[in-house]
Design a protein around this motif. Structure first.
Motif, PDB file in Angstrom:
ATOM      1  N   ARG A 141       6.889   7.278   7.360  1.00  0.00           N
ATOM      2  CA  ARG A 141       5.958   6.587   8.279  1.00  0.00           C
ATOM      3  C   ARG A 141       5.077   5.859   7.632  1.00  0.00           C
ATOM      4  O   ARG A 141       4.668   4.526   8.027  1.00  0.00           O
ATOM      5  N   ILE A 142       4.291   6.522   6.484  1.00  0.00           N
ATOM      6  CA  ILE A 142       3.137   5.729   6.157  1.00  0.00           C
ATOM      7  C   ILE A 142       3.692   4.636   5.144  1.00  0.00           C
ATOM      8  O   ILE A 142       3.275   3.335   5.341  1.00  0.00           O
ATOM      9  N   ALA A 143       4.810   4.908   4.615  1.00  0.00           N
ATOM     10  CA  ALA A 143       5.315   3.930   3.228  1.00  0.00           C
ATOM     11  C   ALA A 143       5.809   2.761   4.301  1.00  0.00           C
ATOM     12  O   ALA A 143       5.558   1.479   4.136  1.00  0.00           O
ATOM     13  N   ALA A 144       6.561   3.047   5.398  1.00  0.00           N
ATOM     14  CA  ALA A 144       7.086   2.069   6.146  1.00  0.00           C
ATOM     15  C   ALA A 144       6.071   0.991   6.844  1.00  0.00           C
ATOM     16  O   ALA A 144       6.358  -0.038   7.159  1.00  0.00           O
ATOM     17  N   SER A 145       4.829   1.691   7.288  1.00  0.00           N
ATOM     18  CA  SER A 145       3.988   0.991   7.825  1.00  0.00           C
ATOM     19  C   SER A 145       3.407   0.051   6.658  1.00  0.00           C
ATOM     20  O   SER A 145       3.213  -1.395   7.143  1.00  0.00           O
ATOM     21  N   ILE A 146       3.012   0.463   5.581  1.00  0.00           N
ATOM     22  CA  ILE A 146       2.586  -0.567   4.565  1.00  0.00           C
ATOM     23  C   ILE A 146       3.376  -1.520   4.272  1.00  0.00           C
ATOM     24  O   ILE A 146       3.151  -2.723   3.941  1.00  0.00           O
ATOM     25  N   ILE A 147       4.814  -1.463   4.501  1.00  0.00           N
ATOM     26  CA  ILE A 147       5.961  -2.414   4.214  1.00  0.00           C
ATOM     27  C   ILE A 147       5.946  -3.301   5.420  1.00  0.00           C
ATOM     28  O   ILE A 147       5.973  -4.586   5.205  1.00  0.00           O
ATOM     29  N   SER A 148       5.954  -2.769   6.548  1.00  0.00           N
ATOM     30  CA  SER A 148       6.153  -3.611   7.656  1.00  0.00           C
ATOM     31  C   SER A 148       4.953  -4.405   8.233  1.00  0.00           C
ATOM     32  O   SER A 148       5.029  -5.692   8.674  1.00  0.00           O
ATOM     33  N   PHE A 149       3.789  -3.890   8.153  1.00  0.00           N
ATOM     34  CA  PHE A 149       2.605  -4.396   8.736  1.00  0.00           C
ATOM     35  C   PHE A 149       2.254  -5.833   7.901  1.00  0.00           C
ATOM     36  O   PHE A 149       2.355  -6.758   8.584  1.00  0.00           O
ATOM     37  N   PRO A 150       2.611  -6.101   6.668  1.00  0.00           N
ATOM     38  CA  PRO A 150       2.401  -7.430   6.156  1.00  0.00           C
ATOM     39  C   PRO A 150       3.209  -8.404   6.458  1.00  0.00           C
ATOM     40  O   PRO A 150       3.160  -9.527   6.905  1.00  0.00           O
ATOM     41  N   ILE A 151       4.669  -8.089   6.634  1.00  0.00           N
ATOM     42  CA  ILE A 151       5.797  -8.694   6.967  1.00  0.00           C
ATOM     43  C   ILE A 151       5.509  -9.370   8.435  1.00  0.00           C
ATOM     44  O   ILE A 151       5.802 -10.532   8.627  1.00  0.00           O
ATOM     45  N   LEU A 152       5.041  -8.328   9.230  1.00  0.00           N
ATOM     46  CA  LEU A 152       5.151  -8.690  10.748  1.00  0.00           C
ATOM     47  C   LEU A 152       4.047  -9.691  10.913  1.00  0.00           C
ATOM     48  O   LEU A 152       3.647 -10.601  11.645  1.00  0.00           O
ATOM     49  N   THR A 153       2.772  -9.325   9.987  1.00  0.00           N
ATOM     50  CA  THR A 153       1.697 -10.295   9.956  1.00  0.00           C
ATOM     51  C   THR A 153       1.751 -11.748   9.628  1.00  0.00           C
ATOM     52  O   THR A 153       1.623 -12.538  10.277  1.00  0.00           O
ATOM     53  N   ALA A 154       2.786 -11.896   8.397  1.00  0.00           N
ATOM     54  CA  ALA A 154       3.291 -13.249   8.242  1.00  0.00           C
ATOM     55  C   ALA A 154       4.142 -13.828   9.342  1.00  0.00           C
ATOM     56  O   ALA A 154       3.810 -14.878   9.437  1.00  0.00           O
ATOM     57  N   VAL A 155       4.836 -12.954  10.049  1.00  0.00           N
ATOM     58  CA  VAL A 155       5.651 -13.675  11.295  1.00  0.00           C
ATOM     59  C   VAL A 155       4.775 -14.165  12.381  1.00  0.00           C
ATOM     60  O   VAL A 155       5.021 -15.139  12.810  1.00  0.00           O
TER      61      VAL A 155
END
Lengths: 284, 414
Positions: free
Chosen positions: A167-181
């Motif tokens: 969950r921590i790894a997935a958050s580190i990957i997902s947060f910047p991508i969703l921020t870019a979106v």
């Protein structure tokens, strides 16, 4: 403590020990809360560190991809919706303010910098905390109270590795991508309201967006989103993992309260850390 | 006796100000089935959780193969715990995974076995626990009994050396209870693991247990064989065992082993020297095989029917009976000689063959219950004893005289 009726305590007056207690009680409560808060902070930091170190375990990749789907991909729609209307309302408010000074040409600059530097990372993190963070806490909390986490221990499966690290790894990957979106859709939202609805110049808007931003704005926004990813995932996992340790409730109610606490603490910490990180990045 | 596998020395556990375990001393031996009995809330599950390391004692020492657990390094402790499997009272199945995934989880996460090997091991356990139709269902879609069997399959899938069973039969119907206890006994014999079980199923657990530990008032008040428990004199026995035994008698018409012993003593030691009594030993052949297969319902019915028919025929002339082992019944006829006992046995055999077996298992039901066709052979032997002689010798003689008296045949109605 026995009180003597013939002592200097008059009827109706409070005995001195009670007055002193009343005076010291706020300090005691404050001290107790501070100790508890610092202790939880330390425990969360150790929790994060232990789980983070287990991300690279060979059996993790499938679980990380699954969590990216739950935390990231499933949050895309809500991020698209929120970012579009945030950009639109930002365009609307900015245009009406700027037009008074004849500075409507700066609309693109204002919308882009506001979104990329601040609103993008902060609102994305808050939205994910509300949507995925609450689900993480509830899921882990239920697994805790139904002894599923104990079962992992008895099967020699490290619960931190199995449940928390992905969950921590997935958050580190997902947060910047969703921020870019969020940033891109927000800028489009500003274009819709400022240019298409209110009549600002389209070329100026696009030019200002391009000209006013440099790479540092983008990287600063991503740094913030990664900090928020650590905060949200740690707080939400920690609250669920230790739901059974709550002193104010037990069972399903404890899971409910932990979920509420996770979202509230995450949101507060996002805003506090936003200020701290921003001030550090501006100095840097 | 060998050195204990696990030993508790003065173990005390508190939750807040509440003392749960108070200076507990116990020994668990390798390769045996040890059952911990006690009232609800007496700390039996807490005791089990100390063995697997989910809880640590506030005081005292837990020795694993003679070594104190607390003095072991983390890797040593992990290696010891790796030998242990635990079946939780509330199953602790992952509700977001199917039964198959739940059972496969420990193999997927803790071994480097290939997909095919994992699949074959998981399917073997699924078939043994009769969960084939439920393999791809979620735990919430299963009955309590099926969930229990899924948890049992998960506990056994790693072929552990020690298995801890926390109330493995709770929430099960009587047929499944017997099937689960039989399955534990069968697996224990087959794989040779050490089973440590918490259970209320008295006296059923006596038949599969080598040792019984009684937890009462936060302490272990008894540890020994089920036979030794018969002679144990303690308030625990009045509160727990006798009440459960009373229920057992009411259900089957048979006496508990302890009550049987009391009856034997009361009725026979008053007799004058030279008087004799008769004793019959009944046995159901291959019952273990039937009970652990898909025909446990048939076996259970047969046992109940046996109990009722024995009581009906032999109780009428002052006989008293008990179920001595899973498949063995003993009846004492205090006032009958061998000839009279033989006549009553013949009547019993005829009645049980004609009605006891066949009425219970009509052809269609036999096929449904067994999934194929089963055979049951009932044997009985008679012996004569002196009131002052050891009953064990008389039982042995009766066993040596056993011959077939009834049979549930495959070809009778099927």
């Amino acid at each position: 403590m026995a009180l003597d009726a013939n002592s200097h305590n008059l009827p109706g007056s409070k005995p001195p020990w009670r007055i002193s207690m009343l005076l010291t009680k706020p300090f005691a409560c404050f001290g107790q809360s501070t100790i508890s808060w610092v202790s939880n902070l330390g425990a969360s930091a150790i929790f994060l560190m232990l789980a983070f170190l287990k991300i690279l375990h060979p059996k993790q990749w499938g679980k990380i991809i699954q969590q990216i789907y739950y935390i990231g991909a499933s949050s895309t729609m809500i991020i698209l919706l929120v970012s579009l209307f945030t950009g639109m309302v930002l365009g609307l408010q900015s245009y009406t303010a700027l037009v008074k000074f004849g500075a409507q040409g700066a609309l693109g600059t204002l919308v882009a910098l506001t979104l990329v530097r601040e609103l993008g990372p902060v609102l994305t993190a808050i939205m994910i905390a509300a949507r995925a963070g609450s689900a993480i806490t509830a899921e882990i909390g239920i697994q805790r109270i139904s002894e599923q986490i104990d079962a992992l221990d008895t099967m020699r499966i490290d619960p931190l590795r199995y449940l928390i690290s992905p969950r921590i790894a997935a958050s580190i990957i997902s947060f910047p991508i969703l921020t870019a979106v969020f940033d891109i859709v927000g800028i489009i939202g500003g274009y819709i309201s400022g240019v298409l609805l209110l009549g600002a110049n389209a070329g100026t808007y696009v030019y200002r967006v391009q000209a006013s931003m440099d790479m540092k704005d983008v990287t600063d926004g991503f740094i913030k989103s990664i900090v928020f990813a650590f905060i949200v995932s740690t707080v939400c996992c920690y609250q669920g993992y230790f739901a059974h340790m709550r002193t104010d409730s037990h069972g399903a109610k404890a899971v409910g309260l932990s979920t509420t606490s996770a979202v509230v603490i995450s949101c507060v910490l996002i805003l506090v850390s936003d200020y701290v990180v921003t001030s550090l990045l501006i100095r840097g | 006796m060998d050195a204990p596998l696990i030993e508790f020395k003065d173990v005390t556990k508190r939750f807040g100000s509440r003392i749960i375990l108070d200076h507990i001393n116990l020994k668990i031996y390798e390769g045996q089935v040890t059952t911990i009995i006690g009232l609800s809330g007496s700390g039996k599950s807490v005791l089990l959780k100390h063995i697997i390391g989910l809880l640590e004692p506030d005081e005292g020492t837990i020795l694993f193969q003679g070594q104190p657990m607390l003095k072991m390094t983390k890797s040593e402790r992990t290696a010891k715990h790796a030998q242990i499997s635990y079946m939780f009272q509330d199953n602790a199945l992952f509700d977001s995974m199917t039964v198959y995934e739940n059972i496969a989880l420990p193999l997927r996460e803790t071994t480097n076995l290939g997909k095919t090997e994992i699949d074959s091991r998981v399917m073997a356990r699924i078939e043994q626990t009769e969960l084939k139709d439920a393999a791809h269902k979620y735990p919430s879609e299963l009955s309590g009994g099926m969930q229990k069997r899924a948890a049992l399959a998960r506990a056994l899938v790693t072929d552990p050396h020690i298995v801890l069973f926390d109330e493995p039969t709770s929430g099960q119907d009587p047929v499944r209870k017997n099937a689960i206890l039989s399955m534990i006994a069968q697996y224990q014999r087959k794989f040779g693991f050490t089973a440590i079980m918490v259970s209320h199923e008295i006296p059923d657990v006596y038949f599969i247990s080598n040792r019984i530990l009684a937890l009462y008032d936060r302490a272990i008040v008894f540890q020994g064989t089920p036979e030794e428990l018969e002679n144990f004199d303690h308030p625990f026995k009045d509160e727990v065992i006798r009440s459960l035994e009373g229920l057992q008698q009411e259900l089957t018409g048979l006496y508990s082993k302890r009550q049987f012993k009391v009856m034997h003593h009361a009725q026979l030691t008053q007799r004058t020297r030279g008087e004799t009594y008769s004793l019959v030993v009944f046995a159901l052949d291959d019952l273990d095989v039937i009970m652990t297969g898909s025909s446990h319902e048939t076996a259970r019915k047969t046992i109940r029917s046996m109990g009722r028919y024995i009581d009906k025929h032999f109780g009428a002339i002052g006989g008293f009976s008990t179920r001595r082992h899973t498949n063995q019944f003993v009846t004492v006829l205090p006032y009958s000689d061998l000839a009279e006992a033989q006549n009553i046995l013949n009547d019993f055999a005829h009645d049980f063959q004609e009605r006891g077996l066949q009425d219970n298992f009509e052809g269609q039901e036999r096929r449904k219950a067994s999934g194929g066709c089963i055979e049951l052979v009932i044997r009985a032997g008679i012996a004569q004893g002196q009131p002052f002689a050891e009953i064990e010798a008389v039982i042995d003689e009766a066993k040596s005289n056993q011959k077939e008296i009834a049979r549930l045949r495959c070809d009778v109605r099927g």
